[in-house]
Design a protein around this motif. Structure first.
Motif, PDB file in Angstrom:
ATOM      1  N   PHE A  25       0.841  -1.205   0.000  1.00 21.29           N
ATOM      2  CA  PHE A  25       0.000   0.000   0.000  1.00 21.29           C
ATOM      3  C   PHE A  25       0.877   1.256   0.000  1.00 21.29           C
ATOM      4  N   ALA A  26       1.940   1.263   0.796  1.00 23.26           N
ATOM      5  CA  ALA A  26       2.832   2.431   0.855  1.00 23.26           C
ATOM      6  C   ALA A  26       3.534   2.641  -0.484  1.00 23.26           C
ATOM      7  N   MET A  27       4.010   1.565  -1.097  1.00 22.32           N
ATOM      8  CA  MET A  27       4.674   1.684  -2.397  1.00 22.32           C
ATOM      9  C   MET A  27       3.711   2.246  -3.441  1.00 22.32           C
ATOM     10  N   CYS A  28       2.495   1.701  -3.483  1.00 22.16           N
ATOM     11  CA  CYS A  28       1.507   2.181  -4.449  1.00 22.16           C
ATOM     12  C   CYS A  28       1.127   3.637  -4.178  1.00 22.16           C
ATOM     13  N   ARG A  53       0.010  -6.217  -6.764  1.00 15.97           N
ATOM     14  CA  ARG A  53      -1.341  -6.776  -6.878  1.00 15.97           C
ATOM     15  C   ARG A  53      -2.158  -6.584  -5.609  1.00 15.97           C
ATOM     16  N   ILE A  54      -1.583  -6.855  -4.456  1.00 18.26           N
ATOM     17  CA  ILE A  54      -2.351  -6.764  -3.212  1.00 18.26           C
ATOM     18  C   ILE A  54      -2.658  -5.321  -2.820  1.00 18.26           C
ATOM     19  N   GLY A  55      -2.053  -4.367  -3.498  1.00 14.83           N
ATOM     20  CA  GLY A  55      -2.344  -2.957  -3.245  1.00 14.83           C
ATOM     21  C   GLY A  55      -3.726  -2.543  -3.713  1.00 14.83           C
ATOM     22  N   ALA A  56      -4.407  -3.416  -4.442  1.00 14.28           N
ATOM     23  CA  ALA A  56      -5.777  -3.136  -4.870  1.00 14.28           C
ATOM     24  C   ALA A  56      -6.798  -3.649  -3.864  1.00 14.28           C
ATOM     25  N   SER A  57      -6.332  -4.216  -2.756  1.00 11.48           N
ATOM     26  CA  SER A  57      -7.213  -4.737  -1.713  1.00 11.48           C
ATOM     27  C   SER A  57      -7.935  -3.604  -0.987  1.00 11.48           C
ATOM     28  N   SER A  58      -8.900  -3.963  -0.180  1.00 12.52           N
ATOM     29  CA  SER A  58      -9.700  -2.983   0.552  1.00 12.52           C
ATOM     30  C   SER A  58      -8.874  -2.254   1.617  1.00 12.52           C
ATOM     31  N   PRO A  59      -8.696  -0.944   1.489  1.00 13.23           N
ATOM     32  CA  PRO A  59      -7.970  -0.196   2.518  1.00 13.23           C
ATOM     33  C   PRO A  59      -8.620  -0.295   3.899  1.00 13.23           C
ATOM     34  N   GLN A  60      -9.947  -0.292   3.951  1.00 14.47           N
ATOM     35  CA  GLN A  60     -10.642  -0.367   5.237  1.00 14.47           C
ATOM     36  C   GLN A  60     -10.390  -1.720   5.912  1.00 14.47           C
ATOM     37  N   LEU A  61     -10.496  -2.790   5.161  1.00 20.65           N
ATOM     38  CA  LEU A  61     -10.252  -4.128   5.702  1.00 20.65           C
ATOM     39  C   LEU A  61      -8.833  -4.228   6.255  1.00 20.65           C
ATOM     40  N   TRP A  62      -7.849  -3.754   5.479  1.00 19.66           N
ATOM     41  CA  TRP A  62      -6.460  -3.896   5.901  1.00 19.66           C
ATOM     42  C   TRP A  62      -6.091  -2.948   7.028  1.00 19.66           C
ATOM     43  N   ALA A  63      -6.748  -1.815   7.118  1.00 22.58           N
ATOM     44  CA  ALA A  63      -6.535  -0.945   8.285  1.00 22.58           C
ATOM     45  C   ALA A  63      -6.987  -1.680   9.544  1.00 22.58           C
TER      46      ALA A  63
END
Length: 138
Positions: A25-28, A53-63
């Motif tokens: 997420f930080a890289m993207c 690829r995993i940077g397209a995942s849900s930001p809310q879920l991963w937070a």
């Protein structure tokens, strides 16, 4: 099936899932907020697509996941900071040997990662659980 105690589960999954998501997420975000974000979308190749690829995942879920497993994730972040600091020092110094030495352990580890159970693709069994809950891997 592999059963993990809750603290081991949290540490392992911080290492192999939770922290890697944060890094991607930080890289993207760095690319998205950068001066060449639009050009990056046009010129990005398979390597960036694969590694992000995993940077397209849900930001809310991963937070939520990172906050639920905060301390093990922070341990991973500290280890990452140390590796990144060594890499940056070598790069700033123009030291090719030191830079390659920074890459070696990661390259060896990644080459040892095999698909399938026990190689990064094991799935949760019926007893799988969220961070803090332990679980069984099938």
């Amino acid at each position: 099936m592999v059963e993990l105690d809750p603290p081991v589960h949290d540490r392992v999954f911080a290492e192999v899932s939770h922290w890697p998501h944060a890094v991607v997420f930080a890289m993207c975000s760095a690319i998205a907020n950068g001066r060449f974000a639009d050009d990056a979308l046009r010129f990005a190749g398979a390597g960036l697509r694969d590694s992000s690829r995993i940077g397209a995942s849900s930001p809310q879920l991963w937070a939520d996941i990172l906050l639920d497993n905060r301390e093990p994730v922070l341990d991973c972040a500290r280890a990452f900071e140390a590796e990144l600091a060594a890499l940056l020092a070598a790069l700033r110094a123009g030291d090719r040997t030191a830079l390659a030495a920074c890459f070696e352990p990661g390259s060896r580890w990644r080459q040892a990662l095999k698909p399938g159970p026990g190689g990064g693709r094991g799935g949760w069994g019926a007893g799988g659980a969220a961070p803090g809950g332990g679980g069984r891997l099938a």
